[in-house]
Write a protein that holds these residues in place. Structure first.
Motif, mmCIF file in Angstrom:
data_model
loop_
_atom_site.group_PDB
_atom_site.id
_atom_site.type_symbol
_atom_site.label_atom_id
_atom_site.label_comp_id
_atom_site.label_asym_id
_atom_site.label_seq_id
_atom_site.Cartn_x
_atom_site.Cartn_y
_atom_site.Cartn_z
ATOM 1 N N ASN A 55 -38.021 -7.812 -16.392
ATOM 2 C CA ASN A 55 -38.610 -6.432 -16.625
ATOM 3 C C ASN A 55 -37.851 -5.888 -17.623
ATOM 4 O OD1 ASN A 55 -40.676 -7.047 -14.798
ATOM 5 N ND2 ASN A 55 -39.184 -6.841 -13.066
ATOM 6 N N GLU A 56 -38.563 -4.979 -18.564
ATOM 7 C CA GLU A 56 -37.687 -4.440 -19.692
ATOM 8 C C GLU A 56 -37.580 -2.884 -19.222
ATOM 9 O OE1 GLU A 56 -40.093 -4.325 -23.314
ATOM 10 O OE2 GLU A 56 -39.643 -6.467 -23.573
ATOM 11 N N LEU A 57 -36.490 -2.215 -19.694
ATOM 12 C CA LEU A 57 -36.212 -0.992 -19.283
ATOM 13 C C LEU A 57 -37.523 0.008 -20.047
ATOM 14 C CD1 LEU A 57 -34.174 1.176 -18.038
ATOM 15 C CD2 LEU A 57 -33.251 1.308 -20.612
ATOM 16 N N ALA B 50 -36.635 7.699 -21.828
ATOM 17 C CA ALA B 50 -36.858 9.049 -21.748
ATOM 18 C C ALA B 50 -36.234 9.829 -20.337
ATOM 19 C CB ALA B 50 -38.257 9.479 -22.028
ATOM 20 N N GLU B 51 -36.614 9.197 -19.150
ATOM 21 C CA GLU B 51 -36.237 9.513 -17.893
ATOM 22 C C GLU B 51 -34.860 9.728 -17.773
ATOM 23 O OE1 GLU B 51 -38.325 7.010 -15.097
ATOM 24 O OE2 GLU B 51 -40.351 8.036 -15.715
ATOM 25 N N VAL B 52 -34.058 8.522 -18.252
ATOM 26 C CA VAL B 52 -32.576 8.705 -18.258
ATOM 27 C C VAL B 52 -31.991 9.779 -19.089
ATOM 28 C CG1 VAL B 52 -30.518 7.295 -19.033
ATOM 29 C CG2 VAL B 52 -32.566 6.149 -17.820
ATOM 30 N N LEU B 53 -32.572 9.801 -20.360
ATOM 31 C CA LEU B 53 -32.259 10.839 -21.157
ATOM 32 C C LEU B 53 -32.527 12.347 -20.602
ATOM 33 C CD1 LEU B 53 -33.369 9.451 -24.535
ATOM 34 C CD2 LEU B 53 -30.949 10.049 -23.905
ATOM 35 N N ALA B 54 -33.451 12.464 -19.680
ATOM 36 C CA ALA B 54 -33.756 13.692 -19.104
ATOM 37 C C ALA B 54 -32.486 14.095 -18.187
ATOM 38 C CB ALA B 54 -35.067 13.876 -18.505
ATOM 39 N N GLU B 55 -31.685 13.030 -17.969
ATOM 40 C CA GLU B 55 -30.566 13.663 -17.125
ATOM 41 C C GLU B 55 -29.266 14.009 -17.788
ATOM 42 O OE1 GLU B 55 -29.865 9.626 -15.035
ATOM 43 O OE2 GLU B 55 -31.888 9.839 -13.972
ATOM 44 N N ARG C 267 -22.513 7.365 -22.998
ATOM 45 C CA ARG C 267 -21.930 6.458 -22.029
ATOM 46 C C ARG C 267 -22.967 6.260 -20.874
ATOM 47 N NH1 ARG C 267 -18.095 9.274 -21.693
ATOM 48 N NH2 ARG C 267 -16.803 7.924 -22.974
ATOM 49 N N HIS C 268 -23.950 7.403 -20.407
ATOM 50 C CA HIS C 268 -24.968 7.433 -19.314
ATOM 51 C C HIS C 268 -25.943 6.362 -19.633
ATOM 52 C CE1 HIS C 268 -27.021 8.650 -15.760
ATOM 53 N NE2 HIS C 268 -27.948 9.130 -16.655
ATOM 54 N N VAL C 269 -26.502 6.343 -21.024
ATOM 55 C CA VAL C 269 -27.406 5.401 -21.243
ATOM 56 C C VAL C 269 -26.912 3.878 -21.243
ATOM 57 C CG1 VAL C 269 -29.157 4.774 -23.284
ATOM 58 C CG2 VAL C 269 -28.915 7.372 -22.687
ATOM 59 N N VAL C 270 -25.806 3.986 -21.654
ATOM 60 C CA VAL C 270 -25.201 2.342 -21.806
ATOM 61 C C VAL C 270 -25.128 1.933 -20.246
ATOM 62 C CG1 VAL C 270 -23.597 0.861 -22.435
ATOM 63 C CG2 VAL C 270 -24.594 2.499 -23.954
ATOM 64 N N GLN C 271 -24.593 2.624 -19.348
ATOM 65 C CA GLN C 271 -24.319 2.362 -18.165
ATOM 66 C C GLN C 271 -25.525 2.016 -17.373
ATOM 67 O OE1 GLN C 271 -21.834 5.331 -16.758
ATOM 68 N NE2 GLN C 271 -19.785 4.388 -17.424
ATOM 69 N N THR C 272 -26.602 2.834 -17.561
ATOM 70 C CA THR C 272 -27.953 2.734 -16.791
ATOM 71 C C THR C 272 -28.603 1.448 -17.501
ATOM 72 O OG1 THR C 272 -28.310 5.269 -16.889
ATOM 73 C CG2 THR C 272 -30.131 3.763 -16.348
ATOM 74 N N THR C 273 -28.440 1.120 -18.811
ATOM 75 C CA THR C 273 -29.129 0.068 -19.115
ATOM 76 C C THR C 273 -28.420 -1.113 -18.698
ATOM 77 O OG1 THR C 273 -29.534 1.249 -21.220
ATOM 78 C CG2 THR C 273 -29.583 -1.131 -21.536
ATOM 79 N N ASP D 6 -33.551 -1.638 -30.120
ATOM 80 C CA ASP D 6 -34.419 -2.289 -28.978
ATOM 81 C C ASP D 6 -33.471 -2.686 -27.796
ATOM 82 O OD1 ASP D 6 -34.112 -4.382 -30.432
ATOM 83 O OD2 ASP D 6 -36.051 -4.569 -30.945
ATOM 84 N N GLY D 7 -32.355 -2.928 -28.099
ATOM 85 C CA GLY D 7 -31.444 -3.654 -27.055
ATOM 86 C C GLY D 7 -31.270 -2.772 -26.011
ATOM 87 N N ILE D 8 -31.686 -1.547 -26.124
ATOM 88 C CA ILE D 8 -31.802 -0.562 -24.983
ATOM 89 C C ILE D 8 -33.260 -0.625 -24.342
ATOM 90 C CG2 ILE D 8 -31.504 1.834 -24.248
ATOM 91 C CD1 ILE D 8 -29.161 1.993 -26.164
ATOM 92 N N SER D 9 -34.189 -0.167 -25.003
ATOM 93 C CA SER D 9 -35.647 -0.110 -24.567
ATOM 94 C C SER D 9 -35.943 -1.481 -24.035
ATOM 95 C CB SER D 9 -36.455 0.415 -25.475
ATOM 96 O OG SER D 9 -36.492 -0.207 -26.622
ATOM 97 N N GLU D 10 -35.627 -2.598 -24.591
ATOM 98 C CA GLU D 10 -36.230 -3.967 -24.343
ATOM 99 C C GLU D 10 -34.933 -4.704 -23.128
ATOM 100 O OE1 GLU D 10 -37.464 -5.848 -27.758
ATOM 101 O OE2 GLU D 10 -38.773 -4.252 -28.287
ATOM 102 N N ALA D 11 -34.027 -4.182 -22.792
ATOM 103 C CA ALA D 11 -33.053 -4.843 -21.967
ATOM 104 C C ALA D 11 -33.984 -5.230 -20.729
ATOM 105 C CB ALA D 11 -32.046 -3.736 -21.441
ATOM 106 N N MET D 12 -33.618 -6.658 -20.379
ATOM 107 C CA MET D 12 -34.312 -7.021 -19.308
ATOM 108 C C MET D 12 -33.453 -7.274 -18.208
ATOM 109 S SD MET D 12 -36.947 -9.812 -21.185
ATOM 110 C CE MET D 12 -35.545 -10.447 -22.051
#
Length: 386
Positions: A330-332, A338-343, A354-360, A319-325
């Motif tokens: 505002n949380e992710l 899911a929209e990030v993963l769609a990319e 790498r893409h998920v962490v950078q977006t977070t 949840d450090g990703i989904s609840e990143a503020m």
């Protein structure tokens, strides 16, 4: 017992101070040492390196008080100096303060003012010593945290499998020196791979220690238990028995068969992973939430399975990703994740992470990282021998 060195060439001053402060000397509140000039003062300091305060006149033979202040500064002693000077002698007062004097009293000496000055000087010295002690303790603590962080880095696997049938890559960025999240993967019987991602309650060293215990128990149990749900149940019972601090851990444990692409799993209150298709379609898997590990014994954990197609990526996260503020709180959110993963359709496992962490991190912006960021991507490539 504070030790005060009095430096003055007036012969009657020693008798006068001993009389005025006789009660404090008798009760051990002060210890007074005397010298008649700066040279004798340095000799006394050599014999008594534990002196806390120097009370010195300015005008003295052989070595005056201002010269003594310069010598004290060179000796770099942990003491405070108070000068005694004639009333209105601002030139010498400025010189003395520039040379490191903490305070001054004027002649003729008002013993009430002197007593107040001594108390103030010794109190300030104690505050500074306490601050330095706290700083040293903090430095030692940070060194210990550095050791703990390096230990944690060696515990979490960083060499990922090289197998033509699948890719596996993990990423962890702790919110503090050490983190409570962990991931792991290990070989099981029948050519299967065990994969776990977990999040311990709390932060810092206690969470890291509980993480190490949880990881060891889970890996040791998984090697001898082929059923993911029973594995989590056994680990839960072991953690409950030795959990005086009432900590807990969420965990998602999966067993992956690279020959078929089948993933069997069980959940202990953790975020449910996503499956990312090569086309970019994203679906969160379905499974009962289960109970976090370490709270209640003899719990029956849910079990499930999915079939991966070649090119599919099974994405685990905490949840450090989904609840990143962000800066506004505002949380992710899982929908945005899911929209990030769609990319990420068709990307390698490492590129997905790498893409998920950078977006977070981009979402968080300048906001401090509130939780550990951990993710693991398993990309199934299929049977390449065909």
């Amino acid at each position: 017992m504070p030790k005060i060195l009095v430096v003055d060439d007036e012969p009657d001053l020693e008798l006068l101070l001993r009389q005025k402060f006789r009660r404090r000397i008798r009760t051990g509140e002060y210890t007074l040492i005397f010298a008649q000039n700066g040279v004798q003062a340095l000799e006394q300091l050599d014999r008594h390196p534990d002196v806390d305060m120097v009370l010195s006149d300015i005008n003295m033979p052989e070595m005056d008080g201002l010269t003594l202040l310069g010598q004290l500064d060179q000796l770099n002693l942990d003491i405070r100096a108070v000068i005694v000077t004639a009333y209105g002698d601002m030139k010498n007062i400025r010189t003395a303060m520039n040379r490191g004097a903490f305070d001054f009293v004027t002649k003729p000496i008002d013993f009430g003012d002197l007593d107040t000055t001594i108390h103030k000087t010794l109190d300030h010295l104690q505050v500074m010593r306490d601050a330095l002690r706290s700083r040293d303790e903090l430095v030692a603590l940070r060194q210990e945290l550095g050791v703990a962080a390096r230990m944690q880095e060696t515990i979490l696997p960083t060499a990922f499998p090289t197998d033509p049938r699948f890719e596996l890559h993990a990423w962890m960025t702790p919110a503090r020196e050490v983190g409570g999240d962990f991931y792991d993967f290990f070989r099981l019987e029948d050519d299967r791979t065990g994969i776990v991602i977990a999040d311990v309650s709390g932060k810092g060293v206690p969470a890291a220690l509980f993480m190490m215990v949880s990881r060891t128990l889970l890996k040791g149990t998984a090697i001898g238990e082929s059923d993911p749900a029973k594995c989590l149940g056994e680990v839960n019972d072991l953690l409950v028995k030795e959990n005086e601090e009432s900590m807990f851990v969420t965990a998602f444990y999966a067993q992956f068969n690279p020959a078929s692409g089948r993933v069997d799993f069980s959940n202990a209150g953790h975020n449910l992973p996503f499956i990312v298709k090569p086309s970019g379609d994203v679906k969160q898997i379905e499974c009962e939430p289960g109970l976090v590990l370490g709270i209640l014994p003899t719990f029956d954990y849910p079990i499930g399975s999915v079939q991966l197609d070649p090119g599919d990526t099974f994405f685990f996260y905490t949840d450090g990703i989904s609840e990143a503020m962000d800066e506004e709180g505002n949380e992710l959110g899982e929908k945005e994740l899911a929209e990030v993963l769609a990319e990420c359709g068709g990307l390698t496992a490492s590129d997905v992470n790498r893409h998920v962490v950078q977006t977070t991190q981009a979402h968080a912006g300048e906001a401090p990282q509130s939780d550990d960021i951990t993710c693991l991507a398993l990309r199934y490539l299929g049977d390449t021998s065909c």
